[in-house]
Design an enzyme around this catalytic site. Structure first.
Site, PDB file in Angstrom:
ATOM      1  N   SER A  32      36.876  24.735  86.558  1.00 50.61           N
ATOM      2  CA  SER A  32      37.053  23.655  87.533  1.00 50.61           C
ATOM      3  C   SER A  32      38.468  23.089  87.469  1.00 50.61           C
ATOM      4  O   SER A  32      39.046  22.703  88.499  1.00 50.61           O
ATOM      5  CB  SER A  32      36.025  22.550  87.298  1.00 50.61           C
ATOM      6  OG  SER A  32      36.142  22.014  85.995  1.00 50.61           O
ATOM      7  N   ARG A  35      26.911  30.569  88.320  1.00 52.22           N
ATOM      8  CA  ARG A  35      25.481  30.831  88.115  1.00 52.22           C
ATOM      9  C   ARG A  35      24.612  29.852  88.878  1.00 52.22           C
ATOM     10  O   ARG A  35      23.509  30.199  89.312  1.00 52.22           O
ATOM     11  CB  ARG A  35      25.153  30.759  86.619  1.00 52.22           C
ATOM     12  CG  ARG A  35      25.649  31.942  85.817  1.00 52.22           C
ATOM     13  CD  ARG A  35      25.209  31.848  84.367  1.00 52.22           C
ATOM     14  NE  ARG A  35      25.761  30.672  83.704  1.00 52.22           N
ATOM     15  CZ  ARG A  35      25.454  30.306  82.464  1.00 52.22           C
ATOM     16  NH1 ARG A  35      24.571  31.001  81.768  1.00 52.22           N
ATOM     17  NH2 ARG A  35      26.015  29.232  81.919  1.00 52.22           N
ATOM     18  N   LYS A  53      38.269  35.322  74.334  1.00 54.92           N
ATOM     19  CA  LYS A  53      38.655  35.790  73.001  1.00 54.92           C
ATOM     20  C   LYS A  53      37.651  36.755  72.406  1.00 54.92           C
ATOM     21  O   LYS A  53      38.020  37.730  71.738  1.00 54.92           O
ATOM     22  CB  LYS A  53      38.862  34.601  72.067  1.00 54.92           C
ATOM     23  CG  LYS A  53      37.667  33.667  71.987  1.00 54.92           C
ATOM     24  CD  LYS A  53      37.973  32.437  71.187  1.00 54.92           C
ATOM     25  CE  LYS A  53      36.841  31.418  71.294  1.00 54.92           C
ATOM     26  NZ  LYS A  53      36.782  30.786  72.619  1.00 54.92           N
ATOM     27  N   VAL A  89      43.703  32.260  72.898  1.00 47.85           N
ATOM     28  CA  VAL A  89      44.028  31.797  71.545  1.00 47.85           C
ATOM     29  C   VAL A  89      44.811  30.493  71.633  1.00 47.85           C
ATOM     30  O   VAL A  89      45.849  30.427  72.285  1.00 47.85           O
ATOM     31  CB  VAL A  89      44.864  32.838  70.775  1.00 47.85           C
ATOM     32  CG1 VAL A  89      45.190  32.328  69.371  1.00 47.85           C
ATOM     33  CG2 VAL A  89      44.134  34.172  70.696  1.00 47.85           C
ATOM     34  N   GLU A 148      29.956  21.744  69.594  1.00 47.08           N
ATOM     35  CA  GLU A 148      28.837  22.103  70.452  1.00 47.08           C
ATOM     36  C   GLU A 148      27.530  21.708  69.776  1.00 47.08           C
ATOM     37  O   GLU A 148      27.463  21.447  68.572  1.00 47.08           O
ATOM     38  CB  GLU A 148      28.839  23.613  70.713  1.00 47.08           C
ATOM     39  CG  GLU A 148      30.107  24.139  71.372  1.00 47.08           C
ATOM     40  CD  GLU A 148      30.197  23.778  72.842  1.00 47.08           C
ATOM     41  OE1 GLU A 148      29.171  23.348  73.408  1.00 47.08           O
ATOM     42  OE2 GLU A 148      31.295  23.912  73.415  1.00 47.08           O
ATOM     43  N   LYS A 153      40.107  35.143  67.263  1.00 47.09           N
ATOM     44  CA  LYS A 153      41.507  34.831  67.540  1.00 47.09           C
ATOM     45  C   LYS A 153      42.438  35.526  66.544  1.00 47.09           C
ATOM     46  O   LYS A 153      43.521  35.983  66.921  1.00 47.09           O
ATOM     47  CB  LYS A 153      41.709  33.310  67.509  1.00 47.09           C
ATOM     48  CG  LYS A 153      40.943  32.587  68.613  1.00 47.09           C
ATOM     49  CD  LYS A 153      40.937  31.077  68.417  1.00 47.09           C
ATOM     50  CE  LYS A 153      40.138  30.382  69.513  1.00 47.09           C
ATOM     51  NZ  LYS A 153      40.028  28.921  69.291  1.00 47.09           N
TER      52      LYS A 153
END
Length: 443
Positions: free
Chosen positions: A18, A47, A106, A133, A191, A206
């Site tokens: 976005s 989705r 990554k 990275v 998260e 990475k």
């Protein structure tokens, strides 16, 4: 300036996607001036098509990503959906249908970067991935282009903002791991399932990318040694402070001294407070590069987030579009050295080992004998009696019936020898337990 716009397909419209769409729209005139042609957002694959996406016309939204990348009029595909599949198939299809690709993926690049580069080259197209990275930090392009004439020997860095925030909080406040993780989650740095970050999977991907570019060889995710930081404790930070160090989760990529192999690893490590990486706070990233001619370089900045990552994506988009305008392609894969990746056991490093031992005569001698038998030299020893109240530097010889904490810091030795030393120590009757093992870097 050419008048026909370059058409861009965007795969994914989450936090990063976005922001990419927003910047493409609000900075359209500037981007056109920098590229030499206008850039047009031609389609956005998502989705959930019913979600409101400010600034993106509904007619551009589609759930058919495959059809979008196969359109004959798409010049560049920007992939920010993440994961290995369906991203791999979509990127390959984009090349086959004439589009160059900008990716932030990554995980896919660490697993299958060689095949993707081969597909790009076979179709005469670009594959750029600065955003894969360290977010907004310019790192891939300096390694791939600015240092192309130099010999890079080492890349050492903090490449995950979540883990750096957690460790920085533990260091600064004395908080435990769980408490610091809870705060990182509440602030949106971690998260709901933080496994990829705290167990080092994100940083390992990475590291694979960085090692491959820095040393011009093939390095995959499976080649990277990985340890997470969930076992780091407040006691580890207390020990680090006594040594004038702090603790960071580091990605370390090195060329062997003889130049015949490379290593790539991710693990928590103690580093001196004097090292530039020790001062990297919060969720920031930093990467330290050592090269023959350039010497020591450090790259620092925000390593994640919608706007910072989108900045890196847009930088790649401008570069790829300039190449299209000029009828050229940028630098591709460089793996001419074909250097093998050595196992972790061959890495030469130092250990900080904390042992719970019986507080009685002869313990130090037994421990020292184990180190000598394994060929590992001891740098410093610190012993503290627990039950008898001994302080730092107490020998504990002659005090019986209690328990002591013995901290040993080694000189540099092969990691296999150090690991063998720890296993031998565990078998001593006088060693009640190995409380902590941590590598020492940056000296």
């Amino acid at each position: 300036m050419r008048t026909r716009p370059l058409k861009v397909a965007l795969l994914g419209c989450g936090v990063v996607g976005s922001e990419v769409a927003r910047i493409m729209t609000t900075h359209a005139d500037d981007l056109a001036a920098r590229i030499g042609a206008p850039v047009e957002l031609a389609g956005v694959a998502v989705r959930r098509p019913d979600r409101v996406r400010a600034g993106i016309p509904q007619e551009l939204i589609t759930t058919d990503a495959t059809a979008l990348v196969k359109r004959g009029d798409i010049d560049v595909v920007v992939e920010v959906i993440g994961g290995v599949e369906p991203a791999r198939g979509l990127i390959t299809a984009a090349f086959e249908h004439g589009a160059s690709v900008v990716s932030a993926n990554k995980a896919l690049l660490a697993e299958d970067g060689a095949a993707l580069h081969a597909a790009a080259e076979a179709n005469g197209r670009d594959l750029y991935y600065e955003a894969a990275v360290a977010g907004a930090i310019p790192l891939i392009r300096p390694l791939r282009e600015s240092l192309a004439g130099d010999k890079v020997n080492r890349v050492l860095g903090i490449v995950n903002g979540t883990t750096n925030f957690i460790l920085d909080k533990m260091d600064g406040s004395g908080a435990g791991y769980s408490e610091a993780l809870d705060e990182a989650t509440a602030l949106g740095y971690a998260e709901a399932d933080p496994t990829a970050d705290v167990e080092g999977f994100d940083a390992a991907a990475k590291a694979a990318i960085l090692a491959g570019i820095a040393f011009h060889t093939r390095v995959r995710l499976d080649d990277v040694y990985r340890e997470g930081m969930t076992e780091v404790t407040a006691a580890d930070f207390a020990s680090a402070k006594r040594m004038g160090c702090t603790i960071k989760l580091l990605a370390i990529c090195e060329r062997a001294a003889d130049g015949e192999s490379v290593t790539a690893r991710v693990h928590p490590a103690m580093i001196p407070l004097s090292h530039p990486l020790a001062s990297v706070r919060g969720a920031y990233n930093a990467v330290f590069v050592e090269a023959d001619a350039a010497g020591q370089l450090m790259f620092y900045g925000p390593g994640a987030g919608g706007a910072p990552t989108a900045s890196a994506v847009l930088g790649d988009l401008v570069a790829v579009c300039r190449n299209l305008v000029n009828g050229a392609t940028g630098p591709g894969d460089s793996a001419y050295t074909r250097l093998p990746v050595s196992p972790m056991g061959e890495v030469v490093t130092r250990y900080h080992i904390s042992l719970d031992v019986a507080d009685k005569p002869g313990v130090l001698a037994q421990v020292a004998t184990v180190f000598a038998e394994q060929g590992v030299s001891i740098d410093t020893v610190r012993q503290q009696g627990r039950d008898s109240g001994g302080g730092d530097g107490a020998t504990a010889e002659g005090r019986e019936g209690g328990e002591a904490s013995l901290v040993v810091v080694t000189h540099r030795a092969p990691d296999a020898a150090l690991a063998g030393t720890v296993e031998a120590l565990r078998k001593l009757d006088t060693v009640r337990g190995v409380a902590s093992i941590m590598r020492v870097e940056g000296e």
